[in-house]
Scaffold this motif. Structure first.
Motif, PDB file in Angstrom:
ATOM      1  N   ARG A 101     -25.508  -6.133  31.777  1.00  0.00           N
ATOM      2  CA  ARG A 101     -26.936  -5.639  30.862  1.00  0.00           C
ATOM      3  C   ARG A 101     -28.012  -7.240  31.040  1.00  0.00           C
ATOM      4  O   ARG A 101     -28.918  -6.389  31.586  1.00  0.00           O
ATOM      5  CB  ARG A 101     -26.175  -5.600  29.582  1.00  0.00           C
ATOM      6  CG  ARG A 101     -27.589  -5.189  28.725  1.00  0.00           C
ATOM      7  CD  ARG A 101     -28.481  -3.990  29.129  1.00  0.00           C
ATOM      8  NE  ARG A 101     -29.830  -3.509  27.952  1.00  0.00           N
ATOM      9  CZ  ARG A 101     -30.942  -4.081  28.814  1.00  0.00           C
ATOM     10  NH1 ARG A 101     -30.687  -4.899  30.139  1.00  0.00           N
ATOM     11  NH2 ARG A 101     -31.684  -4.009  27.736  1.00  0.00           N
ATOM     12  N   TRP A 102     -27.971  -8.228  30.905  1.00  0.00           N
ATOM     13  CA  TRP A 102     -28.775  -9.124  30.646  1.00  0.00           C
ATOM     14  C   TRP A 102     -28.870 -10.414  32.592  1.00  0.00           C
ATOM     15  O   TRP A 102     -27.611 -10.623  32.585  1.00  0.00           O
ATOM     16  CB  TRP A 102     -28.684  -9.908  29.599  1.00  0.00           C
ATOM     17  CG  TRP A 102     -29.458  -8.924  29.037  1.00  0.00           C
ATOM     18  CD1 TRP A 102     -28.996  -8.449  28.080  1.00  0.00           C
ATOM     19  CD2 TRP A 102     -31.407  -8.438  28.668  1.00  0.00           C
ATOM     20  NE1 TRP A 102     -30.010  -7.783  27.219  1.00  0.00           N
ATOM     21  CE2 TRP A 102     -30.911  -7.774  27.615  1.00  0.00           C
ATOM     22  CE3 TRP A 102     -32.527  -9.202  29.493  1.00  0.00           C
ATOM     23  CZ2 TRP A 102     -32.360  -6.992  27.290  1.00  0.00           C
ATOM     24  CZ3 TRP A 102     -33.657  -7.895  29.298  1.00  0.00           C
ATOM     25  CH2 TRP A 102     -33.559  -7.406  27.951  1.00  0.00           C
TER      26      TRP A 102
ATOM     27  N   ASP B 196     -36.606  -5.903  32.606  1.00  0.00           N
ATOM     28  CA  ASP B 196     -35.922  -4.931  32.091  1.00  0.00           C
ATOM     29  C   ASP B 196     -34.532  -5.480  32.136  1.00  0.00           C
ATOM     30  O   ASP B 196     -33.712  -5.205  31.337  1.00  0.00           O
ATOM     31  CB  ASP B 196     -35.896  -3.604  31.282  1.00  0.00           C
ATOM     32  CG  ASP B 196     -36.337  -2.585  32.805  1.00  0.00           C
ATOM     33  OD1 ASP B 196     -34.846  -3.337  33.402  1.00  0.00           O
ATOM     34  OD2 ASP B 196     -35.927  -1.338  32.045  1.00  0.00           O
ATOM     35  N   HIS B 197     -33.939  -6.594  32.976  1.00  0.00           N
ATOM     36  CA  HIS B 197     -32.535  -6.525  32.684  1.00  0.00           C
ATOM     37  C   HIS B 197     -32.540  -8.261  32.743  1.00  0.00           C
ATOM     38  O   HIS B 197     -31.528  -8.680  32.682  1.00  0.00           O
ATOM     39  CB  HIS B 197     -31.761  -5.870  33.794  1.00  0.00           C
ATOM     40  CG  HIS B 197     -31.913  -4.563  33.689  1.00  0.00           C
ATOM     41  ND1 HIS B 197     -30.046  -4.482  32.956  1.00  0.00           N
ATOM     42  CD2 HIS B 197     -32.277  -3.498  33.539  1.00  0.00           C
ATOM     43  CE1 HIS B 197     -29.629  -2.932  32.887  1.00  0.00           C
ATOM     44  NE2 HIS B 197     -31.533  -2.757  33.533  1.00  0.00           N
TER      45      HIS B 197
ATOM     46  N   GLU C 163     -20.858  -5.616  25.722  1.00  0.00           N
ATOM     47  CA  GLU C 163     -22.553  -5.914  26.941  1.00  0.00           C
ATOM     48  C   GLU C 163     -22.494  -7.066  27.176  1.00  0.00           C
ATOM     49  O   GLU C 163     -22.600  -7.697  26.750  1.00  0.00           O
ATOM     50  CB  GLU C 163     -23.005  -5.635  25.338  1.00  0.00           C
ATOM     51  CG  GLU C 163     -25.149  -6.136  26.328  1.00  0.00           C
ATOM     52  CD  GLU C 163     -25.716  -6.050  25.401  1.00  0.00           C
ATOM     53  OE1 GLU C 163     -27.189  -6.790  25.700  1.00  0.00           O
ATOM     54  OE2 GLU C 163     -25.889  -4.763  24.546  1.00  0.00           O
TER      55      GLU C 163
ATOM     56  N   TYR D 141     -24.911  -8.635  38.264  1.00  0.00           N
ATOM     57  CA  TYR D 141     -25.697  -7.126  38.200  1.00  0.00           C
ATOM     58  C   TYR D 141     -25.108  -6.004  38.672  1.00  0.00           C
ATOM     59  O   TYR D 141     -24.604  -5.467  37.986  1.00  0.00           O
ATOM     60  CB  TYR D 141     -27.244  -7.270  38.897  1.00  0.00           C
ATOM     61  CG  TYR D 141     -27.899  -6.266  38.280  1.00  0.00           C
ATOM     62  CD1 TYR D 141     -29.049  -5.931  37.401  1.00  0.00           C
ATOM     63  CD2 TYR D 141     -28.663  -5.705  39.694  1.00  0.00           C
ATOM     64  CE1 TYR D 141     -29.549  -4.795  36.811  1.00  0.00           C
ATOM     65  CE2 TYR D 141     -29.364  -4.317  39.455  1.00  0.00           C
ATOM     66  CZ  TYR D 141     -29.614  -3.867  37.750  1.00  0.00           C
ATOM     67  OH  TYR D 141     -30.219  -2.497  37.663  1.00  0.00           O
TER      68      TYR D 141
END
Length: 541
Positions: A170-171, A201-202, A138, A165
């Motif tokens: 993921r973040w 939400d990322h 992740e 991204y």
């Protein structure tokens, strides 16, 4: 109504270790990680594997946590592939479920710090994140200096995070690295990033506290749509620290609109351990907890003024924004010469001493407090000493032991290495269970260093108190404060001692004398007597 999920990312072990004077051992990192996992955070950033021996050793034997253990590193270096970058390889070799890579997003830093073309920096970010994804990790991208970079060149700042991204991160974590961005700008820019195509939400938020706005900036980002929150326990971090999770967590769980709109991995039951975890960290760091800290500070729910205490007796919500028990804290009614009988009765009740209104002893206690504070005592902070004073006035002070005499000496001499060292030695004679006992103790730690005369007295006093000695095994002194209350040749010294035990209980006592050792011993005696009374009462129930 379905609540949105907020993800809590703790970076105490990595960013918190950047605090001046802080250096965790590997065992301390494990202890903190275990406590964070029990609290319920979603991510634990354990450090930078390969950057130093402590972090590498931690990842070699990291605790098995429900939270995602995360390794931190940097994007690949220019001139080599992600597959062949040994620094990046060391991060991946930690074998964590998630990896956070930091990269430059501010044009100024790319040109001056890295000295590479803007496009090359963007490509390095994309290739690094893609490599993580290919390794089935992740991926988090730590967008360093993002807010400053966005205000300087928004197109380039956006290009860097889009590259991460699109590569599969993921973040995307927006960082206010210098800590100078104010909440309104954090909220506005976060909203514009979402509008530019990076879903909320990322998005994560990572703020520093250089303007004392880290918590407010974090909440502004959440309001704008960010759904991962990064921070540290007690706000640790370089310079002025990071966003303080011991403030953010109870805000998210207890305050509107967050409590109704969001859910986290932290339960209400786990929240009750927040104060204990905060103080555990201070104990590990050998720091004095900040009394005025929101939610978890010992003064966070202290009510000194008489009118306030009177209202608290009727309804605590008159002067408390939450029930202190929700975060594992407790209400305190400090005693001082400003106190009235409402304050006094409330404080006595919290100590298990129920005294009826109008009892003549109340007036005697107040008069004694005022008289002793005129002599230099301070019961505003020394709650345990006040309780003992009140018990004596009420005829409820048990006869535990009597100190017949004591002596303490400090010798300065050369050791076997021909270095000058100090050695404190204390002799204490007490009468306990009808028998006189003599104890002698030196104040030496495991390294052979002198811990001072007060430590020697503490060890000697606790050494042979008969049936009470076992109760004192987990007690230790955590802070020692000295103040001269009168100047000149007739100076009076006030000593405040903070003590703690293995259950995390913490209490303060006071002593006053023209002699600093005598004042210290008085405060020490109060600390021991208070613990013995409390523990004896607990055993009876």
């Amino acid at each position: 109504m379905t609540r949105e999920r907020l993800y809590l990312y703790d970076t105490t072990l990595r960013d918190g270790q950047q605090t001046q004077g802080v250096q965790f051992s590997t065992d301390e990192k494990r202890q903190i990680a275990t406590a964070l996992d029990a609290l319920g955070v979603d991510y634990i950033e354990g450090g930078w594997p390969g950057a130093n021996p402590t972090d590498s050793a931690f990842f070699d034997d990291a605790p098995n946590t429900r939270a995602k253990m995360t390794a931190f590193g940097m994007t690949k270096r220019s001139g080599m592939s992600a597959e062949n970058d040994d620094v990046l390889a060391a991060v991946l070799n930690a074998n964590t479920k998630s990896v956070c890579l930091v990269g430059k997003t501010h044009e100024f830093h790319v040109k001056t710090a890295l000295g590479v073309p803007l496009a090359e920096n963007t490509d390095n970010i994309a290739r690094s994140i893609a490599h993580l994804v290919a390794q089935r990790r992740e991926a988090l991208f730590d967008a360093e200096h993002f807010f400053d970079g966005y205000m300087s060149n928004p197109d380039y700042a956006l290009a860097t995070i889009r590259a991460a991204y699109d590569a599969g991160a993921r973040w995307i974590v927006l960082c206010d690295t210098n800590g100078g961005t104010l909440p309104a700008n954090v909220g506005r820019i976060t909203a514009e990033v979402i509008a530019a195509g990076i879903p909320g939400d990322h998005l994560g938020i990572h703020t520093h506290n250089d303007t004392e706005n880290a918590v407010a900036c974090t909440l502004a980002a959440v309001d704008a749509g960010a759904r991962q929150i990064q921070g540290t326990l007690n706000g640790l971090g370089e310079r002025c620290g990071n966003a303080n999770l011991t403030a953010l967590i109870p805000i998210l769980l207890l305050k509107e609109p967050y409590a109704s709109q969001f859910e986290t991995g932290i339960t209400r039951q786990a929240l009750q351990g927040l104060t204990r975890i905060s103080r555990m960290l201070d104990e590990i760091l050998n720091r004095v907890p900040l009394k005025q800290a929101g939610f978890v500070g010992s003064s966070a729910f202290a009510h000194k003024a008489g009118l306030h205490a009177s209202a608290i007796l009727k309804d605590p919500t008159t002067y408390e924004h939450i029930d202190p028990a929700l975060v594992g804290n407790a209400r305190i009614i400090p005693m001082s010469n400003q106190a009235g009988q409402s304050n006094l009765r409330r404080r006595l009740a919290s100590a298990g001493l129920d005294v009826e209104k109008g009892n003549p002893a109340l007036g005697r206690i107040l008069e004694e407090v005022k008289e002793r504070e005129a002599q230099g005592y301070s019961y505003d902070t020394a709650q345990a000493s006040f309780e003992l004073l009140a018990r004596a006035a009420l005829g409820q002070m048990p006869d535990l032991f009597e100190v017949k005499r004591y002596r303490v000496t400090v010798e300065r001499r050369k050791n076997k290495y021909d270095r000058m060292v100090s050695l404190s030695e204390a002799v204490v004679v007490v009468k306990v269970d009808g028998e006189k006992r003599l104890s002698v103790s030196e104040s030496m730690d495991e390294h052979g260093s002198d811990r001072g005369p007060v430590n020697a007295l503490s060890k000697a006093l606790a050494k042979d108190l008969g049936q009470y000695s076992a109760m004192l095994e987990d007690m230790h002194l955590v802070d020692f404060k000295v103040r001269i209350t009168q100047g000149g040749t007739e100076a009076v010294t006030r000593v405040i001692i903070d003590s703690e035990d293995g259950q995390g209980h913490r209490w303060s006592t006071v002593g006053v004398s023209a002699n600093i050792v005598d004042a210290s011993f008085e405060a020490l005696l109060d600390a021991i007597r208070w613990k013995l009374i409390r523990d004896s009462a607990a055993q009876e129930t």
